[in-house]
Design a protein around this motif. Sequence first.
Motif, PDB file in Angstrom:
ATOM      1  N   GLU A  49     -58.037  49.168  32.009  1.00  0.00           N
ATOM      2  CA  GLU A  49     -56.887  49.556  32.835  1.00  0.00           C
ATOM      3  C   GLU A  49     -55.828  50.274  31.989  1.00  0.00           C
ATOM      4  OE1 GLU A  49     -56.575  49.595  35.941  1.00  0.00           O
ATOM      5  OE2 GLU A  49     -54.411  49.781  36.316  1.00  0.00           O
ATOM      6  N   ILE A  50     -55.583  49.773  30.793  1.00  0.00           N
ATOM      7  CA  ILE A  50     -54.596  50.421  29.921  1.00  0.00           C
ATOM      8  C   ILE A  50     -55.088  51.817  29.527  1.00  0.00           C
ATOM      9  CG2 ILE A  50     -53.395  50.316  27.695  1.00  0.00           C
ATOM     10  CD1 ILE A  50     -53.544  47.231  27.954  1.00  0.00           C
ATOM     11  N   SER A  51     -56.367  51.910  29.224  1.00  0.00           N
ATOM     12  CA  SER A  51     -56.942  53.208  28.875  1.00  0.00           C
ATOM     13  C   SER A  51     -56.734  54.220  30.011  1.00  0.00           C
ATOM     14  CB  SER A  51     -58.426  53.019  28.565  1.00  0.00           C
ATOM     15  OG  SER A  51     -59.080  54.257  28.493  1.00  0.00           O
ATOM     16  N   GLN A  52     -57.028  53.788  31.227  1.00  0.00           N
ATOM     17  CA  GLN A  52     -56.888  54.694  32.376  1.00  0.00           C
ATOM     18  C   GLN A  52     -55.450  55.073  32.651  1.00  0.00           C
ATOM     19  OE1 GLN A  52     -58.929  53.387  35.915  1.00  0.00           O
ATOM     20  NE2 GLN A  52     -60.836  52.995  34.803  1.00  0.00           N
ATOM     21  N   LYS A  53     -54.578  54.076  32.631  1.00  0.00           N
ATOM     22  CA  LYS A  53     -53.171  54.359  32.922  1.00  0.00           C
ATOM     23  C   LYS A  53     -52.551  55.196  31.802  1.00  0.00           C
ATOM     24  CE  LYS A  53     -52.339  52.509  36.950  1.00  0.00           C
ATOM     25  NZ  LYS A  53     -53.727  52.761  37.389  1.00  0.00           N
ATOM     26  N   ALA A  54     -52.941  54.915  30.579  1.00  0.00           N
ATOM     27  CA  ALA A  54     -52.426  55.688  29.444  1.00  0.00           C
ATOM     28  C   ALA A  54     -52.816  57.155  29.599  1.00  0.00           C
ATOM     29  CB  ALA A  54     -52.938  55.121  28.129  1.00  0.00           C
ATOM     30  N   ALA A  55     -54.040  57.396  30.048  1.00  0.00           N
ATOM     31  CA  ALA A  55     -54.488  58.774  30.271  1.00  0.00           C
ATOM     32  C   ALA A  55     -53.643  59.433  31.356  1.00  0.00           C
ATOM     33  CB  ALA A  55     -55.967  58.783  30.648  1.00  0.00           C
ATOM     34  N   GLU A  56     -53.397  58.697  32.434  1.00  0.00           N
ATOM     35  CA  GLU A  56     -52.570  59.237  33.524  1.00  0.00           C
ATOM     36  C   GLU A  56     -51.184  59.626  33.046  1.00  0.00           C
ATOM     37  OE1 GLU A  56     -52.060  56.803  37.089  1.00  0.00           O
ATOM     38  OE2 GLU A  56     -54.229  56.381  37.027  1.00  0.00           O
ATOM     39  N   TYR A  57     -50.634  58.780  32.173  1.00  0.00           N
ATOM     40  CA  TYR A  57     -49.276  59.026  31.684  1.00  0.00           C
ATOM     41  C   TYR A  57     -49.275  59.872  30.406  1.00  0.00           C
ATOM     42  CZ  TYR A  57     -47.271  55.779  35.071  1.00  0.00           C
ATOM     43  OH  TYR A  57     -46.866  55.165  36.240  1.00  0.00           O
ATOM     44  N   ASP A  58     -50.454  60.334  30.025  1.00  0.00           N
ATOM     45  CA  ASP A  58     -50.606  61.162  28.837  1.00  0.00           C
ATOM     46  C   ASP A  58     -50.048  60.491  27.573  1.00  0.00           C
ATOM     47  OD1 ASP A  58     -51.541  63.350  27.545  1.00  0.00           O
ATOM     48  OD2 ASP A  58     -49.740  64.574  27.872  1.00  0.00           O
TER      49      ASP A  58
END
Length: 242
Positions: A121-130
Amino acid sequence: MSIMEGMKIKMAASLEENLTKVYENIRQSAKSVNRDPSKIKLVAVGKNHSPKKIIEVMKKGHYRFGENRVQELLDKHELFYDQDIKWHFIGHLQKNKVKYLMKIDQLEMIESIDSLEIAEEISQKAAEYDKTIKILLQVNIANDPDKFGFSKEEIEKVLNNVEKKNNLIVKGLMTITPYEAEMEETKKYYQEMKSLVEVLNNNGHNLTEISMGMSRDYTIAIKQGATIVRVGTAIFGKRKYY
Ligand SMILES: *Cc1c(COP(=O)(O)O)cnc(C)c1O
């Protein structure tokens, strides 16, 4: 009450004295094992303490703080968003709260990754937030049924998996030892953490941080190789729960 006890109460330590004492203990513990004290990160855990106390600590030149609840971290972040502060998240994290952490630019590290789901989840959200988020994997070194974290037996498999995820950097391991453990036992757990990191690094991983040690045992943790200590009570005094 004896006169001495009366005096002790009068001389109740201030936040400033507490912080000075903790820094001094860190210095001495590090020196005693030929380590450079400046390489040890002190996370001042301000959970359940007022923002006023955080300001007092910042005034003394300390800017690295830890919180274990997302909402409390967000509230404090809102007050201090313009400060050169470094936040560590140190609590059990729920998936639906991860996105809020991504909005905190001063988030230095999430220390408490205790499942593959939360890492994903952190990986995905981090990608979204660049963003790229630094994390530690939490190890339940004592196999304590009351604690979160990976077992030491599974940690390498987990590490291999998490290291492949985008927008995450695994900096090291974190542990919380059982509250009721004797100091000798606690010391043994900290030694196990250090050996675990050495084994993993010998196997090609690159873990540079070991977060272990709280108010009651941070000096022991430093002697066993902690690079991050998380100290609340010894700085801020007893927590009031409300
Ligand atoms: C509260 C907390 C600490 C600090 O504990 P003290 O005993 O007050 O120093 C450290 N680590 C974690 C994960 C915590 O939740």
